[in-house]
Design a protein around this motif. Structure first.
Motif, PDB file in Angstrom:
ATOM      1  N   MET A  17      10.787  -4.033   2.411  1.00  0.00           N
ATOM      2  CA  MET A  17      10.390  -3.959   1.128  1.00  0.00           C
ATOM      3  C   MET A  17      11.089  -5.290   0.220  1.00  0.00           C
ATOM      4  N   LYS A  18      10.443  -6.064  -0.235  1.00  0.00           N
ATOM      5  CA  LYS A  18      10.994  -7.396  -1.029  1.00  0.00           C
ATOM      6  C   LYS A  18      10.923  -7.314  -2.370  1.00  0.00           C
ATOM      7  N   PHE A  19      11.956  -7.479  -3.203  1.00  0.00           N
ATOM      8  CA  PHE A  19      11.749  -6.949  -4.775  1.00  0.00           C
ATOM      9  C   PHE A  19      12.050  -8.413  -5.292  1.00  0.00           C
ATOM     10  N   ARG A 213      12.657 -22.916  -3.793  1.00  0.00           N
ATOM     11  CA  ARG A 213      12.139 -21.906  -4.889  1.00  0.00           C
ATOM     12  C   ARG A 213      11.018 -20.904  -4.483  1.00  0.00           C
ATOM     13  N   GLY A 214      11.242 -19.640  -5.006  1.00  0.00           N
ATOM     14  CA  GLY A 214      10.195 -18.593  -4.542  1.00  0.00           C
ATOM     15  C   GLY A 214      10.616 -18.123  -3.163  1.00  0.00           C
ATOM     16  N   GLY A 215      11.674 -18.676  -2.489  1.00  0.00           N
ATOM     17  CA  GLY A 215      11.489 -18.543  -0.932  1.00  0.00           C
ATOM     18  C   GLY A 215      11.874 -16.873  -0.568  1.00  0.00           C
ATOM     19  N   SER A 216      12.224 -16.000  -1.505  1.00  0.00           N
ATOM     20  CA  SER A 216      12.555 -14.804  -0.910  1.00  0.00           C
ATOM     21  C   SER A 216      11.204 -13.988  -0.330  1.00  0.00           C
ATOM     22  N   ASP A 217       9.878 -14.550  -0.696  1.00  0.00           N
ATOM     23  CA  ASP A 217       8.779 -13.794  -0.111  1.00  0.00           C
ATOM     24  C   ASP A 217       8.731 -14.315   1.438  1.00  0.00           C
ATOM     25  N   TYR A 218       9.053 -15.548   1.594  1.00  0.00           N
ATOM     26  CA  TYR A 218       9.122 -16.131   2.947  1.00  0.00           C
ATOM     27  C   TYR A 218      10.221 -15.478   3.865  1.00  0.00           C
ATOM     28  N   ALA A 271      -1.141 -19.958  -6.074  1.00  0.00           N
ATOM     29  CA  ALA A 271      -0.862 -18.776  -6.726  1.00  0.00           C
ATOM     30  C   ALA A 271       0.504 -18.374  -6.310  1.00  0.00           C
ATOM     31  N   LYS A 272       1.415 -18.301  -7.575  1.00  0.00           N
ATOM     32  CA  LYS A 272       2.801 -18.132  -7.245  1.00  0.00           C
ATOM     33  C   LYS A 272       3.142 -17.018  -6.810  1.00  0.00           C
ATOM     34  N   VAL A 273       2.283 -16.063  -7.018  1.00  0.00           N
ATOM     35  CA  VAL A 273       2.781 -14.568  -6.545  1.00  0.00           C
ATOM     36  C   VAL A 273       3.184 -14.564  -5.018  1.00  0.00           C
TER      37      VAL A 273
HETATM   38 MG    MG Z   1       8.330 -15.172  -6.392  1.00  0.00          MG
END
Ligand code: MG
Ligand code: ADP
Ligand code: ASP
Length: 481
Positions: A17-19, A213-218, A271-273
């Motif tokens: 679960m990534k928040f 940046r935004g790397g938590s999804d990865y 798509a930044k999501v």
């Molecule tokens: Mg993000």
């Protein structure tokens, strides 16, 4: 208190679960996160947490001030960041700030304070130090959540192994899997919750790195693949992947199902999501990825999996920019051979990665990231060809699983953009995206028009003109496959 649970992850594996920062902006949101995690714990949960919303920006901002010589302003920023965490921790875990969190905060003040003072004296912040600074937000938010929930805290830098490209580190997949199997899986039995961080890792020498940046999804998908997760959940502030960026098109609506390829394409096209690299590790292990709304957990969400291809000609629209269009022309290309290879060899030698390509008898146009310095590349190309560099463009991508098999999509797109100057058109080789290059200043309006044409007021996402049909297909898990 930390709780360690023995035993291996079950055959179906734990839940990841990534928040994102938007889901952990303040104490109330962290309380919701704790509830959601608790609801999933039966399977064993690996929580991958981002920094509190805005903290990474604030840390990087402090770094910039220090590098510009304004140490006092940088340290004042650091104080404000620490104070924000103190407030959240007291609100969540209080009365007062737990002693372990006070220790973490004091350590951050000492270590980051030294970095900022050093950078201000030097007049620069080395990339390696910047990663230590930028990654601290994740360590602090996750320490607070672990304390509040009593979950086991694992420092992602002991598991997520990367190379040493600070600021844009690439994961070492085999080492990460080995470390995750050794250090995470034994903690992830049914009922257990482990809290770790997104965005950060460490190289072979243990030096901290970040994934960009935004790397938590990865991180979530890398760790999910490494622990053989049953599902990778990306919790954010919207109802899954939407038909368009809701910041551009208010009428954007949720997409219930997406194939891996469609999701990867949308992410790659802005798509930044989802971080662009998120889908690949999931594909390799066949793990479904869901994108969910932490503000409305019972509401609709997106499922991305191999079986879940939308079956639609246009599932969603994304845009990315600014990009630069580089056009190389030489009459010698006419009837000759080897010119394209020669041109792209120059791009490759200068490390400039090419995105869309369109060729003619006498030339080739390619889009490249707008931030890339093209001076060295340009002088080399100019030596044997005529060169045109056009900055300030944007790529808009229509993505859909059956785009190639459906008549009329390009015509409908170009009709919607009849008043826009479309400078390049490209059908992706994977046949699921149609990309258009326009002036960046016109991209917003173009997205609005395209969305209206394909998703609103009888605009057709399916090929028979009824958008309601498109949703029906999607809800059935992609009927055209
Ligand atoms: Mg993000
Ligand atoms: P998080 O903090 O959860 O990682 P992000 O801000 O990185 O959140 O990503 C979520 C945001 O992405 C949404 O709030 C939305 O504004 C933006 N976004 C852009 N394109 C899309 C899209 N196609 N679908 C959903 N959200 C999108
Ligand atoms: N906190 C990091 C960022 O803001 C990583 C992430 O949230 O995905 O870029």
């Amino acid at each position: 208190m930390n709780r360690e649970t023995g035993g291996n992850a079950g055959p179906a594996g734990p839940l990841v679960m990534k928040f994102g920062g938007t889901s952990v902006a303040e104490a109330d949101k962290l309380r919701r996160v704790a509830q959601l995690v608790d609801a999933g714990r039966e399977c064993g949960v690996l929580v991958v947490l981002s920094a509190l919303a805005g903290v990474t920006d604030a840390l990087l901002g402090a770094g910039r001030k220090a590098a510009a010589g304004d140490g006092a302003a940088a340290l004042a920023d650091l104080d404000a960041i620490i104070e924000r965490h103190r407030t959240v921790a007291a609100d969540l875990c209080g009365p007062g700030v737990p002693a372990s969190i006070e220790r973490d905060l004091a350590a951050a003040v000492a270590e980051l304070g030294d970095l900022l003072r050093g950078a201000s004296l030097l007049g620069e912040m080395p990339a390696r130090s910047l990663d230590v600074l930028a990654g601290r937000g994740e360590l602090l938010s996750s320490a607070i959540l672990a304390d509040f929930t009593g979950a086991t805290f694992v420092d992602a830098r002991t598991v997520l192994r990367t190379d040493s490209r600070f600021g844009q580190a690439r994961p070492c997949r085999d080492a990460t899997r080995r470390l995750a199997q050794e250090r995470l899986v034994p903690l992830l039995g049914p009922g257990a919750v482990v809290v770790t961080q997104g965005f950060i890792g460490a190289d072979e020498a243990g030096v901290p790195t970040t994934l960009g940046r935004g790397g938590s999804d990865y991180s979530a998908s890398l760790l999910g693949a490494a622990v053989d997760a049953r599902e990778i959940q990306i919790w954010t502030d919207v109802a899954g992947v939407l038909t368009c960026d809701p910041g551009i098109v208010k009428a954007a609506r949720p997409v219930p199902v997406l194939g891996y390829d469609e999701a990867a394409e949308l992410a790659a096209f802005g798509a930044k999501v989802l971080h662009p690299a998120t889908i690949l590790p999931a594909i390799e292990r066949g793990i479904p990825v869901t994108v969910r709304n932490s503000l409305s957990p019972e509401g609709s969400f997106t499922t991305i999996s191999r079986e879940a291809a939308s079956g639609l000609p246009v599932t969603a629209i994304a845009s990315r920019g600014p990009v630069t269009v580089v056009t190389v022309r030489t009459p010698r290309m006419l009837g000759g051979t080897g010119f394209l290879a020669r041109i792209f060899e120059v791009f490759s030698r200068h490390g400039v990665s090419v995105d869309l390509v369109a060729t003619s008898e006498v030339g080739v146009s390619a889009t490249v990231d707008g931030a890339v310095d093209l001076s060295a590349l340009s002088s080399e190309l100019e030596a044997f060809a005529e060169l045109r560099i056009e900055r300030g463009r944007a790529v808009i991508a229509l993505v859909g699983e059956s785009l190639r098999r459906t008549r009329g999509v390009p015509a409908r797109a170009l009709t919607a953009l009849r008043d826009t100057n479309v400078e390049m058109i490209s059908m992706g080789s994977n046949e699921i995206n149609l990309s258009l290059v326009v002036e960046a200043a016109e991209a917003r309006e173009a997205m609005i028009r395209l969305h209206a044409a394909f998703f609103e007021n009888g605009g057709a996402a399916g090929d028979d003109g009824d958008p309601a049909d498109a949703n029906a297909v999607a809800a059935n898990g992609g009927g055209m496959r």
